[in-house]
Design an enzyme around this catalytic site. Structure first.
Site, mmCIF file in Angstrom:
data_model
loop_
_atom_site.group_PDB
_atom_site.id
_atom_site.type_symbol
_atom_site.label_atom_id
_atom_site.label_comp_id
_atom_site.label_asym_id
_atom_site.label_seq_id
_atom_site.Cartn_x
_atom_site.Cartn_y
_atom_site.Cartn_z
ATOM 1 N N ASP A 39 0.780 -0.997 0.032
ATOM 2 C CA ASP A 39 -0.132 0.018 0.032
ATOM 3 C C ASP A 39 0.717 1.277 0.040
ATOM 4 O O ASP A 39 2.296 1.120 0.163
ATOM 5 C CB ASP A 39 -1.014 -0.085 1.412
ATOM 6 C CG ASP A 39 -0.431 -0.089 2.558
ATOM 7 O OD1 ASP A 39 0.951 0.176 2.663
ATOM 8 O OD2 ASP A 39 -0.985 -0.281 3.516
ATOM 9 N N SER A 40 0.235 2.399 0.014
ATOM 10 C CA SER A 40 1.092 3.455 -0.217
ATOM 11 C C SER A 40 1.746 4.127 1.269
ATOM 12 O O SER A 40 2.289 5.158 1.201
ATOM 13 C CB SER A 40 0.224 4.792 -0.865
ATOM 14 O OG SER A 40 -0.974 4.995 0.003
ATOM 15 N N GLY A 41 1.160 3.516 2.234
ATOM 16 C CA GLY A 41 1.545 4.147 3.443
ATOM 17 C C GLY A 41 0.387 5.000 4.114
ATOM 18 O O GLY A 41 0.555 5.416 5.357
ATOM 19 N N GLY A 42 -0.295 5.713 3.052
ATOM 20 C CA GLY A 42 -1.272 6.702 3.446
ATOM 21 C C GLY A 42 -2.558 6.273 4.508
ATOM 22 O O GLY A 42 -2.569 7.081 5.545
ATOM 23 N N PHE A 43 -2.757 5.182 4.291
ATOM 24 C CA PHE A 43 -4.119 4.857 5.273
ATOM 25 C C PHE A 43 -3.383 4.772 6.824
ATOM 26 O O PHE A 43 -3.850 5.231 7.777
ATOM 27 C CB PHE A 43 -4.554 3.443 4.979
ATOM 28 C CG PHE A 43 -5.832 2.930 5.929
ATOM 29 C CD1 PHE A 43 -7.037 3.433 5.647
ATOM 30 C CD2 PHE A 43 -5.414 2.014 6.735
ATOM 31 C CE1 PHE A 43 -7.959 3.479 6.542
ATOM 32 C CE2 PHE A 43 -6.657 1.699 7.646
ATOM 33 C CZ PHE A 43 -7.890 2.339 7.482
ATOM 34 N N ASP B 46 -2.432 8.483 -1.765
ATOM 35 C CA ASP B 46 -3.863 8.984 -1.738
ATOM 36 C C ASP B 46 -3.853 9.741 -0.081
ATOM 37 O O ASP B 46 -3.527 9.230 0.809
ATOM 38 C CB ASP B 46 -4.944 8.122 -1.995
ATOM 39 C CG ASP B 46 -5.027 6.978 -1.090
ATOM 40 O OD1 ASP B 46 -3.884 6.435 -0.405
ATOM 41 O OD2 ASP B 46 -5.859 6.529 -0.931
ATOM 42 N N GLN C 279 -11.146 7.774 -4.885
ATOM 43 C CA GLN C 279 -11.702 8.370 -3.659
ATOM 44 C C GLN C 279 -13.043 8.984 -3.913
ATOM 45 O O GLN C 279 -13.619 8.598 -4.890
ATOM 46 C CB GLN C 279 -10.575 9.349 -2.686
ATOM 47 C CG GLN C 279 -9.507 8.670 -2.201
ATOM 48 C CD GLN C 279 -9.789 7.546 -1.233
ATOM 49 O OE1 GLN C 279 -10.941 7.881 -0.312
ATOM 50 N NE2 GLN C 279 -8.909 6.739 -0.704
ATOM 51 N N GLY D 274 -11.192 4.351 0.748
ATOM 52 C CA GLY D 274 -11.885 5.200 1.785
ATOM 53 C C GLY D 274 -13.230 4.409 2.156
ATOM 54 O O GLY D 274 -14.108 5.187 2.290
ATOM 55 N N ASP E 43 -8.380 -7.082 -0.138
ATOM 56 C CA ASP E 43 -7.628 -7.445 1.282
ATOM 57 C C ASP E 43 -8.311 -6.892 2.512
ATOM 58 O O ASP E 43 -9.133 -6.042 2.288
ATOM 59 C CB ASP E 43 -6.221 -6.501 1.199
ATOM 60 C CG ASP E 43 -6.281 -5.058 1.326
ATOM 61 O OD1 ASP E 43 -6.884 -4.229 0.716
ATOM 62 O OD2 ASP E 43 -5.942 -5.096 2.734
ATOM 63 N N CYS F 33 -15.130 -27.888 6.537
ATOM 64 C CA CYS F 33 -13.892 -27.055 6.159
ATOM 65 C C CYS F 33 -12.654 -27.919 6.138
ATOM 66 O O CYS F 33 -12.910 -29.162 6.647
ATOM 67 C CB CYS F 33 -13.434 -25.970 7.371
ATOM 68 S SG CYS F 33 -11.846 -25.137 6.806
ATOM 69 N N CYS G 281 -9.356 -27.162 5.934
ATOM 70 C CA CYS G 281 -8.199 -26.784 6.279
ATOM 71 C C CYS G 281 -7.552 -27.620 7.462
ATOM 72 O O CYS G 281 -8.152 -28.768 7.791
ATOM 73 C CB CYS G 281 -8.127 -25.379 7.034
ATOM 74 S SG CYS G 281 -8.763 -25.198 8.605
ATOM 75 N N CYS H 233 -8.981 -27.724 10.693
ATOM 76 C CA CYS H 233 -10.365 -28.382 11.024
ATOM 77 C C CYS H 233 -10.155 -30.031 10.918
ATOM 78 O O CYS H 233 -11.002 -30.758 11.173
ATOM 79 C CB CYS H 233 -11.481 -27.995 10.041
ATOM 80 S SG CYS H 233 -11.998 -26.286 10.673
ATOM 81 N N HIS I 19 -7.006 -21.192 9.977
ATOM 82 C CA HIS I 19 -8.193 -21.586 9.582
ATOM 83 C C HIS I 19 -9.098 -20.278 8.989
ATOM 84 O O HIS I 19 -9.589 -20.564 7.900
ATOM 85 C CB HIS I 19 -9.134 -21.979 11.029
ATOM 86 C CG HIS I 19 -10.586 -21.958 10.510
ATOM 87 N ND1 HIS I 19 -11.282 -23.202 9.641
ATOM 88 C CD2 HIS I 19 -11.472 -21.258 10.620
ATOM 89 C CE1 HIS I 19 -12.590 -22.637 9.496
ATOM 90 N NE2 HIS I 19 -12.405 -21.599 10.072
#
Lengths: 391, 391
Positions: free
Chosen positions: B91-95, B145, B206, B233, B283, B321, B323, B326, B352
């Site tokens: 990511d851009s680091g902005g968040f 952003d 945005q 956003g 994500d 499941c 996995c 489980c 899981h």
């Protein structure tokens, strides 16, 4: 009694053997990772299997307090509860009662103590310890003993040893009249190793730091005829030469056809040395606990992974190591995980340390098989002495 | 520009595709686990590979502060630093600057902020963000952003959108004149996917909670011609209907031949629904963070594993499941690990939850391939609506 233990090769006093448990064979000399509260901390069971662990420890004190032995019994025993199909050894709970609980009071009957979790009152007696260990269903269980404090006068060490001998008798009597109560006794033979479908009870040698008491304790414990014998009350702060002397004194007396277990030891070069002396089993929290504090054992000695010199070090932790951590990750990354408090740090560090311990035992077994144990150990302990600081 | 993205099948607006990165292909719709500080918390990389993760996220803010992007660059980039050979998106680091740092000050130039680790002062500009992301070497990197706060008046949302558009231009300009600086650009082609040996830069839409602004933001971002487009956003506290409306508004405008990524979402039924709308990538920290708090996602809804009703429950967490958790462990054991504070709890719970998310996306991709996405999703979201509480 048929002893579920075969010795396949010897090199001096060292023995290559195999213990046959209801949940698989254990190659000896064996190092047993600590699965304190039903989990070898931070390591999934499949990883533990890949590491080659054939037996793990469960701590009776912890499991008795949480989630409780009756709960575990009702779910089929500890193997089924934690989904671990290989062997388990449980301790008697005695050591943790002495080291973790509050306000303990020791009488002839047993030990009154308060839980370190919630302060609740409990009584462990030899009968109660065995009852709990039968409910947990470990393949190998331990007589209830008093871990003599260090230092202790000879008279105090003798009194403590005598109490442990009386408790050993009571442990064995209770075990023999309740051994059919193990939760997996009804399981079908095809799910269990047919050669050994019951628990085994081991006695424990005490005697403080007095070789005479150690020998007497061993003789009188052996008279009670246990399946195997442990040497307890060591690694309690005594000098290493004294540890070696106490182990040697007990080994003089303990029968050669039974598994011999030194409890709560040690550093890698120490467990190799004890194996060379004829010890078959060892356990220790050191590889797992140290890993969580960033202390790693390598072929080049001990490494503190948070050390700033690893910041840009793209090499594997131990270039000689075949573990999945050293195969994939760099020192710089392991350091980053540790200093960032990432939960993966504990997992990877523990996997490496356990590999190092279990691989040390694999090397020891190989050396016994080819009759070259002493030479291997000499170079190994010389190497360790040069590159690591003894505690 | 050759777009490294193929659409292989469609079901209504939903697309089955493949993004070709320098570190392997990513099947879309894709869920991307968060590898915040260079580790998907508590999960070893080989386990992550077994789970089928083809791309993970790295957080520029965290990695910039510790261990530092220059260190990572000097060690060959994030893939090499963390020993992860599959794709990475940063990511851009902005968040995180907006959500984690202290005393931030936003100007036309960028954002001044203080580290949440040590209070040190830093400046993130579009140029700096891209410089850091080039040093990290993610396969897909994001324009810098401003994540508009919620709620925001329309005039404020417009001003923020305009700033994001100017920053997008500056991000792209910097990227185009420095794209040869990625640490792995010199690697030989046989170690990298020869079809795509450079980073890709995505723009971010945005516009707050205003559909007109979302459309305008999308149009003007698309004019700049990015390889892919994210919708940012969202999931900032707005009602779910509004999230859907904003995604729909942006998707109307975003070109169909480019990957479309909704950032920071969501619950399993939500990610399936967004995929059905034509979203290709998502994500979220939810599966990993919730796992560490004992909140597990199952085919029967959400489960709080510390609930007392699981104390004696010997069943798998989710009988449907596949996995490895489980397949092996019981609810009673998972509860015990969690309430006992065992580090294994975080590892197993995370494995899981990630399986559940990644398996949800596998089902979605299968449904698109056989042209039955809407039916699958209807039953899936009906099921979720009945058995889980929407946040």
């Amino acid at each position: 009694m048929t002893i579920p233990f075969n010795i396949e090769a010897q090199a001096g006093p060292a023995r290559l053997g195999r213990i046959h448990t209801a949940h698989g064979d254990v190659d000896t000399p064996a190092f047993m990772p600590c699965g304190t509260a039903g989990s070898v901390k931070a390591v999934p069971h499949d990883t533990l299997e890949e590491l080659g662990a054939q037996v793990i420890l469960g701590n009776t004190y912890h499991l008795y307090l949480r989630p409780g032995h009756e709960l575990i019994r009702s779910l089929g025993g500890l193997h089924k509860f934690m989904s671990w199909e290989r062997a388990i050894l449980t301790d008697s709970g005695g050591f943790q009662v002495f080291s973790l609980s509050q306000l303990r009071k020791i009488t002839e009957q047993g030990v009154n103590f308060r839980s370190h979790l919630d302060g609740s009152s409990h009584l462990f007696t030899p009968e109660r310890s065995i009852e709990v260990q039968i409910a947990l269903g470990g393949d190998i269980i331990m007589a209830f003993d008093e871990c003599t404090e260090h230092p202790a006068e000879q008279s105090r060490a003798r009194a403590s040893m005598e109490l442990t001998l009386r408790w050993a008798r009571r442990s064995k009597d209770y075990f023999e009249s309740h051994s059919n109560e193990v939760p997996w006794s009804e399981l079908s033979s095809n799910k269990l190793n047919s050669s050994r479908r019951t628990q085994m009870l081991f006695g424990i040698v005490q005697g403080g730091m007095y070789p005479d008491l150690r020998r007497e304790s061993a003789e009188r414990t052996v008279e009670m005829d246990f399946t195997g014998y442990a040497i307890g009350g060591l690694s309690v702060g005594e000098p290493r030469a004294q540890t070696l002397e106490m182990i040697a004194a007990a080994l003089e007396v303990l029968p050669k056809d039974r598994p011999r277990y030194v409890m709560g030891v040690g550093y890698p070069y120490e467990i190799a040395q004890y194996a060379a002396m004829g010890v078959d089993m060892m356990d220790c929290v050191l590889p797992t606990r140290a890993a969580r504090h960033g202390l790693l054992f390598t072929s080049e000695g001990r490494v503190n992974i948070k050390n700033a010199r690893f910041v840009r070090d793209g090499n594997p932790l131990d270039p000689q190591c075949g573990c999945r951590v050293c195969s994939r990750y760099s020192r710089a990354y392991l350091r980053h995980l540790f200093v960032s408090g990432e939960p993966l740090a504990a997992a990877l560090n523990t996997v490496h340390n356990l590999w190092h311990y279990l691989d040390t035992m694999r090397s020891v077994r190989h050396a016994i098989r080819i009759g070259e144990l002493s030479g291997t150990l000499l170079s190994s302990s010389q190497h360790s002495a040069l590159s690591t600081k003894p505690r």
